[in-house]
Write a protein that holds these residues in place. Structure first.
Motif, PDB file in Angstrom:
ATOM      1  N   MET A   1      63.668  17.794  59.001  1.00  0.00           N
ATOM      2  CA  MET A   1      63.719  18.531  57.847  1.00  0.00           C
ATOM      3  C   MET A   1      64.920  18.518  56.754  1.00  0.00           C
TER       4      MET A   1
ATOM      5  N   TYR B   1      55.059  24.262  59.709  1.00  0.00           N
ATOM      6  CA  TYR B   1      55.754  25.517  59.364  1.00  0.00           C
ATOM      7  C   TYR B   1      57.222  25.169  58.856  1.00  0.00           C
ATOM      8  N   TRP B   2      57.996  24.471  59.452  1.00  0.00           N
ATOM      9  CA  TRP B   2      59.246  23.924  59.284  1.00  0.00           C
ATOM     10  C   TRP B   2      59.400  23.284  57.894  1.00  0.00           C
ATOM     11  N   GLU B   3      58.288  22.297  57.713  1.00  0.00           N
ATOM     12  CA  GLU B   3      58.263  21.821  56.459  1.00  0.00           C
ATOM     13  C   GLU B   3      58.034  22.598  55.269  1.00  0.00           C
TER      14      GLU B   3
ATOM     15  N   TYR C   1      58.557  25.674  55.116  1.00  0.00           N
ATOM     16  CA  TYR C   1      59.594  26.382  54.764  1.00  0.00           C
ATOM     17  C   TYR C   1      60.866  26.027  54.277  1.00  0.00           C
ATOM     18  N   ALA C   2      61.277  24.603  54.494  1.00  0.00           N
ATOM     19  CA  ALA C   2      62.153  23.709  54.001  1.00  0.00           C
ATOM     20  C   ALA C   2      61.931  23.556  52.655  1.00  0.00           C
TER      21      ALA C   2
ATOM     22  N   ASN D   1      65.775  23.301  64.155  1.00  0.00           N
ATOM     23  CA  ASN D   1      64.422  23.257  64.630  1.00  0.00           C
ATOM     24  C   ASN D   1      63.930  21.664  64.791  1.00  0.00           C
ATOM     25  N   ASN D   2      64.137  21.140  63.391  1.00  0.00           N
ATOM     26  CA  ASN D   2      63.669  19.661  63.326  1.00  0.00           C
ATOM     27  C   ASN D   2      64.568  19.050  62.233  1.00  0.00           C
TER      28      ASN D   2
ATOM     29  N   LYS E   1      68.505  26.571  59.534  1.00  0.00           N
ATOM     30  CA  LYS E   1      67.494  26.976  60.558  1.00  0.00           C
ATOM     31  C   LYS E   1      66.413  25.925  60.598  1.00  0.00           C
ATOM     32  N   CYS E   2      65.969  25.227  59.661  1.00  0.00           N
ATOM     33  CA  CYS E   2      65.224  24.386  59.741  1.00  0.00           C
ATOM     34  C   CYS E   2      65.647  23.133  60.463  1.00  0.00           C
TER      35      CYS E   2
ATOM     36  N   VAL F   1      55.387  29.274  64.317  1.00  0.00           N
ATOM     37  CA  VAL F   1      56.778  29.174  63.977  1.00  0.00           C
ATOM     38  C   VAL F   1      57.433  27.801  64.718  1.00  0.00           C
ATOM     39  N   ARG F   2      56.510  27.368  65.740  1.00  0.00           N
ATOM     40  CA  ARG F   2      56.828  26.156  66.419  1.00  0.00           C
ATOM     41  C   ARG F   2      56.159  24.836  65.987  1.00  0.00           C
TER      42      ARG F   2
END
Length: 79
Positions: A43, A18-20, A22-23, A39-40, A35-36, A13-14
């Motif tokens: 995104m 992962y965030w890329e 997910y977005a 965290n960053n 949420k994305c 998750v960190r």
């Protein structure tokens, strides 16, 4: 969930990738994009044009990473 699985999940998750990913899968989902970008902020790049025009989404992204400003719609950049 075992301790190892919990650690593995936390590590995944960190990661920025992962965030890329997910977005990319949730470009039109405001809750997911919030949420994305919380965290960053970068995104915001993957958000739909409608969400790049959403003041709440952009403010969260920019408060996380000033570079996200460049991904916001031009109207908000001049606001």
């Amino acid at each position: 969930m075992s301790e190892f699985e919990e650690i593995k999940r936390t590590m995944i998750v960190r990661t920025p990738k992962y965030w890329e990913n997910y977005a990319k899968r949730h470009t039109n989902d405001k809750k997911a994009i919030l949420k994305c970008v919380s965290n960053n902020g970068r995104m915001l790049y993957y958000a739909s044009d409608a969400l790049k025009s959403d003041k709440e989404v952009v403010l969260v992204a920019v408060s996380n990473c000033i570079d996200a400003f460049f991904y916001a719609c031009p109207k908000l950049q001049h606001d």
